[in-house]
Design an enzyme around this catalytic site. Structure first.
Site, short mmCIF file in Angstrom:
data_model
loop_
_atom_site.label_atom_id
_atom_site.label_comp_id
_atom_site.label_asym_id
_atom_site.label_seq_id
_atom_site.Cartn_x
_atom_site.Cartn_y
_atom_site.Cartn_z
N HIS A 104 11.62 -9.04 5.23
CA HIS A 104 11.11 -9.17 3.86
C HIS A 104 11.29 -7.88 3.11
O HIS A 104 11.35 -6.80 3.69
CB HIS A 104 9.63 -9.57 3.87
N HIS B 27 9.57 -5.64 -0.06
CA HIS B 27 8.39 -5.40 -0.89
C HIS B 27 8.86 -4.95 -2.27
O HIS B 27 9.73 -4.07 -2.37
CB HIS B 27 7.54 -4.26 -0.33
P1 AMP Z 1 5.49 -5.08 6.75
O1 AMP Z 1 4.47 -4.12 7.28
O2 AMP Z 1 6.62 -4.46 6.02
O3 AMP Z 1 5.91 -6.02 7.85
O4 AMP Z 1 4.75 -5.91 5.63
C1 AMP Z 1 4.00 -7.05 5.85
C2 AMP Z 1 3.25 -7.29 4.58
O5 AMP Z 1 2.71 -8.58 4.65
C3 AMP Z 1 2.08 -6.32 4.35
O6 AMP Z 1 2.27 -5.66 3.11
C4 AMP Z 1 0.86 -7.23 4.34
O7 AMP Z 1 -0.08 -6.83 3.40
C5 AMP Z 1 1.46 -8.56 4.00
N1 AMP Z 1 0.74 -9.74 4.48
C6 AMP Z 1 0.18 -9.92 5.68
N2 AMP Z 1 -0.34 -11.16 5.78
C7 AMP Z 1 -0.07 -11.77 4.60
C8 AMP Z 1 -0.35 -13.07 4.05
N3 AMP Z 1 -1.01 -14.01 4.75
N4 AMP Z 1 0.05 -13.35 2.81
C9 AMP Z 1 0.71 -12.42 2.08
N5 AMP Z 1 1.01 -11.18 2.52
C10 AMP Z 1 0.62 -10.87 3.76
#
Ligand code: AMP
Length: 145
Positions: free
Chosen positions: A107, A109
């Site tokens: 993903h 950001h």
């Molecule tokens: P990463 O650390 O780059 O893998 O980012 C994962 C992101 O997913 C983090 O910014 C979290 O805040 C976000 N996240 C975790 N659970 C959820 C969820 N259920 N819905 C939306 N975002 C989420």
């Protein structure tokens, strides 16, 4: 979770894509989904994922899927900029646990930045209210080209 290994079909974004847990969608098509990060590091923090690939990270994604994902990131970022008028935008993308990744479905950001507001740390932001995220998603979606 290292850079190498099998895709976990029960990771949280896979569950969102299957509709097993809720998300606040900004937009989607057959290839991608853009949705609000529930722990936003800044107001309007959006995540963009592929709906078709099981790549866990940038190293694994098929180039043609990455092309669609990158175009979707740009489309979303343009809408974020129009809707929220930030001073800047940070794009972030983490690979592997040691690289800061916590959800192992690739993903991007999109994080709006303002000169007079500090961005919260990755993994250190409080959960946002669903109503606030829905309002932001609607404002961003209204500006999509
Ligand atoms: P990463 O650390 O780059 O893998 O980012 C994962 C992101 O997913 C983090 O910014 C979290 O805040 C976000 N996240 C975790 N659970 C959820 C969820 N259920 N819905 C939306 N975002 C989420």
């Amino acid at each position: 979770m290292s850079l190498h290994g099998a895709y976990d079909p029960d990771n949280i974004f896979a569950k969102i894509l299957r509709g097993e847990i809720p998300s606040v969608k900004v937009w989607e098509d057959d290839d991608v989904l853009a949705f609000m990060d529930v722990f936003p590091q800044s107001e309007g923090h959006v995540l963009v994922v592929s709906k078709t690939s099981q790549a866990r990270n940038l190293l694994e994604i098929e180039p043609e899927v990455l092309t669609k994902l990158t175009v979707a990131v740009q489309r979303t970022a343009r809408a974020v900029e129009k809707a929220l008028k930030p001073d800047g935008l940070s794009l972030m993308q983490f690979n592997g646990e040691a690289g800061g990744q916590t959800v192992f479905h690739l993903h991007f950001h999109i994080i709006p930045r303002w000169g007079d507001r500090a961005m919260k740390g990755h993994g250190h932001a409080p959960m946002a209210e669903a109503e606030q995220l829905q309002a932001l998603a609607a404002r961003i979606a209204a500006e999509l080209d």
